[in-house]
Design a protein around this motif. Structure first.
Motif, PDB file in Angstrom:
ATOM      1  N   LEU A 152      39.357  52.281  29.994  1.00  0.00           N
ATOM      2  CA  LEU A 152      40.466  51.486  30.513  1.00  0.00           C
ATOM      3  C   LEU A 152      39.955  50.194  31.149  1.00  0.00           C
ATOM      4  CD1 LEU A 152      42.566  54.371  32.079  1.00  0.00           C
ATOM      5  CD2 LEU A 152      43.253  52.972  30.128  1.00  0.00           C
ATOM      6  N   ALA A 153      38.824  50.253  31.832  1.00  0.00           N
ATOM      7  CA  ALA A 153      38.251  49.048  32.429  1.00  0.00           C
ATOM      8  C   ALA A 153      37.891  48.031  31.350  1.00  0.00           C
ATOM      9  CB  ALA A 153      37.021  49.404  33.256  1.00  0.00           C
ATOM     10  N   LYS A 154      37.277  48.500  30.266  1.00  0.00           N
ATOM     11  CA  LYS A 154      36.923  47.588  29.177  1.00  0.00           C
ATOM     12  C   LYS A 154      38.177  47.010  28.523  1.00  0.00           C
ATOM     13  CE  LYS A 154      33.824  45.648  26.475  1.00  0.00           C
ATOM     14  NZ  LYS A 154      34.671  44.704  25.726  1.00  0.00           N
ATOM     15  N   ARG A 155      39.198  47.818  28.435  1.00  0.00           N
ATOM     16  CA  ARG A 155      40.469  47.344  27.860  1.00  0.00           C
ATOM     17  C   ARG A 155      41.091  46.258  28.743  1.00  0.00           C
ATOM     18  NH1 ARG A 155      45.884  49.324  27.102  1.00  0.00           N
ATOM     19  NH2 ARG A 155      46.496  49.167  24.901  1.00  0.00           N
ATOM     20  N   TYR A 156      41.023  46.427  30.052  1.00  0.00           N
ATOM     21  CA  TYR A 156      41.471  45.366  30.970  1.00  0.00           C
ATOM     22  C   TYR A 156      40.671  44.084  30.730  1.00  0.00           C
ATOM     23  CZ  TYR A 156      44.589  47.587  34.483  1.00  0.00           C
ATOM     24  OH  TYR A 156      45.643  48.153  35.159  1.00  0.00           O
ATOM     25  N   LEU A 157      39.358  44.220  30.676  1.00  0.00           N
ATOM     26  CA  LEU A 157      38.504  43.041  30.552  1.00  0.00           C
ATOM     27  C   LEU A 157      38.782  42.279  29.266  1.00  0.00           C
ATOM     28  CD1 LEU A 157      35.212  44.598  31.908  1.00  0.00           C
ATOM     29  CD2 LEU A 157      36.585  42.830  33.009  1.00  0.00           C
ATOM     30  N   GLU A 195      40.529  38.367  29.285  1.00  0.00           N
ATOM     31  CA  GLU A 195      39.439  37.425  29.023  1.00  0.00           C
ATOM     32  C   GLU A 195      39.901  35.970  29.090  1.00  0.00           C
ATOM     33  OE1 GLU A 195      35.857  36.883  25.724  1.00  0.00           O
ATOM     34  OE2 GLU A 195      37.623  38.097  25.252  1.00  0.00           O
ATOM     35  N   GLU A 196      41.135  35.722  28.662  1.00  0.00           N
ATOM     36  CA  GLU A 196      41.665  34.352  28.667  1.00  0.00           C
ATOM     37  C   GLU A 196      41.732  33.793  30.084  1.00  0.00           C
ATOM     38  OE1 GLU A 196      45.996  32.262  27.816  1.00  0.00           O
ATOM     39  OE2 GLU A 196      45.411  34.007  26.611  1.00  0.00           O
TER      40      GLU A 196
END
Length: 449
Positions: free
Chosen positions: A327-332, A336-337
């Protein structure tokens, strides 16, 4: 899709980080997991169908909880969903067995849990305690902290960190953070050492591992104790490996939460382990109840009932760690924009993180941060939070004013004024996360005009 064999999956944050990357690249790993009890549920998922680890896979571990409707508000940390229904059932069953046996305070579950925890963390000694705060006090006492000493620590932590120092009769000495990890800056720590300094107390903030190897070198050079506040960092690679001791918390709101307050001291040092065990139970000889070896101690052992629940829930620890990292990677990726155009500062996706909290820094500062938080709550029914709202040196008790009135920590204060924490918990659904992401983008757009 690539199939490969990996013999070194231990369930620590480094292996979890690697697994997240592999699943997101649509590789199909074939693992031999370590036999640690904490790995059991994740190991089963890998063995049965790796698709469970992908949101689009069959019987995905990211399946939406049936208790939640699609249009409901998104809470920051919903109390009713700290555990899945299956986890609730397991906890009740294990607690019921202890109730039936009558072994509520002392019993065999304590030693079994301590052994399983030590095995998972690859440390020889674990002492389970009644809270993370007690674990900190016990660990500090075990390394010799007492009345009149100083302990170097950061200001951006929960009050338990400073309270543990005060409880030992010592004084916290606050040092600023490094600009990347937002944890104790080793270079500044060395300049803060005085003849009264007895120990260094780094905090693995939000689950990110502090520079413990760097601090360990300083502690060794100056003959100081080194205790990690790892209360947010269960499973992070390196915890307990470079210090005299590390303190963990199993508060219900932590990554591995139990039925109440609980914690543990873990250490590689046999003498520290024995001292911690004595001090956790009235100063008694661990082998002879009611026979004192220390003049005094706490009543701070974990209850057997809580340890029994811990044994039931421990097999899901690394599976939940995987969920949080994914989930953290999905947030990042989705945010990203905001980082690219300089409006937000995002945490790095690193292998030394437990992702207890996910913090976004609003570059424009406190007023913009507060406006974004308010808009997400009112316009989109998405709840965020700020950990911790008052820094240690900004508390307004007579004791704090006496010791910290003239303390300035520029980087700590800057980060604190800009950070906003997004929902991230073991049972956050993908649809909820999507709403958080959309709300945050909308709030940034609205406050830019």
């Amino acid at each position: 899709m690539t199939t490969f064999l990996n013999d070194s999956f231990t369930g620590d944050s480094t292996s979890i980080h690697r697994l997240v990357g592999e699943v997101r690249r649509h590789e199909v790993p074939v693992y031999r997991c370590s036999r640690s009890l904490a790995n059991r549920a994740l190991s089963d998922s890998l063995a049965e169908d790796v698709g469970r680890l992908d949101p689009s896979g069959p019987d995905s571990v990211f399946a939406v909880d049936p208790r939640r409707a699609a249009g409901d508000p998104v809470p920051f940390l919903p109390k009713s969903r700290l555990w899945t229904r299956d986890e609730q059932r397991i906890a009740v069953e294990h607690f019921a067995r202890v109730v039936a046996d009558g072994e509520l305070t002392s019993g065999s579950a304590i030693g079994e849990f301590e052994d399983a925890l030590a095995e998972f963390l690859a440390v020889p000694h674990a002492v389970a305690t009644s809270s993370g705060t007690d674990a900190l006090i016990i660990a500090l006492r075990a390394v010799g902290v007492s009345h009149g000493d100083e302990v170097i620590m950061p200001a951006n932590s929960f009050a338990a960190t400073e309270n543990a120092v005060w409880a030992c009769g010592a004084t916290p000495v606050l040092v600023d953070i490094d600009p990347v990890r937002h944890t104790l800056d080793p270079a500044l720590v060395e300049t803060a050492i005085t003849p009264r300094t007895r120990a260094i107390l780094p905090v693995h903030l939000y689950g990110r591992f502090a520079d413990v190897p760097g601090l360990a070198e300083i502690a060794r050079r100056h003959g100081l104790g080194l205790v990690e506040d790892a209360c947010q960092a269960i499973g992070v690679t390196g915890v307990g490996q470079h210090s005299d001791a590390a303190a963990l918390s199993f508060n219900p709101y932590k990554n591995f939460g139990l039925t109440g307050k609980a914690g543990a001291v873990v250490t590689r040092d046999a003498e520290v382990g024995v001292s911690a065990r004595r001090f956790a139970y009235h100063g008694f000889d661990p082998e002879r109840k009611n026979v004192k070896e220390d003049a005094f101690g706490l009543n701070a052992k974990i209850d057997n009932s809580t340890a029994a629940v811990a044994l039931g829930l421990l097999p899901r620890l690394t599976l939940n760690s995987y969920r949080r990292a994914f989930l953290a990677k999905r947030y990042l990726d989705a945010l990203e924009e905001l980082a690219a155009d300089g409006t937000a500062v995002l945490p790095a996706f690193t292998p030394d993180h437990a992702w207890h909290l996910f913090g976004v820094q609003v570059a424009a500062g406190r007023e913009a941060r507060d406006a974004i938080q308010a808009r997400m709550r009112t316009a989109d029914a998405v709840e965020t939070d700020i950990y911790y709202p008052v820094l240690t040196h900004r508390q307004q008790t007579p004791l704090h004013r006496k010791h910290f009135a003239h303390v300035a920590l520029p980087l700590t204060e800057q980060v604190h004024a800009r950070v906003l924490h997004l929902p991230l918990h073991n049972n956050l659904s993908l649809s909820e996360q999507d709403r958080v992401i959309e709300a945050l983008h909308a709030a940034f757009r609205a406050t830019a005009h």
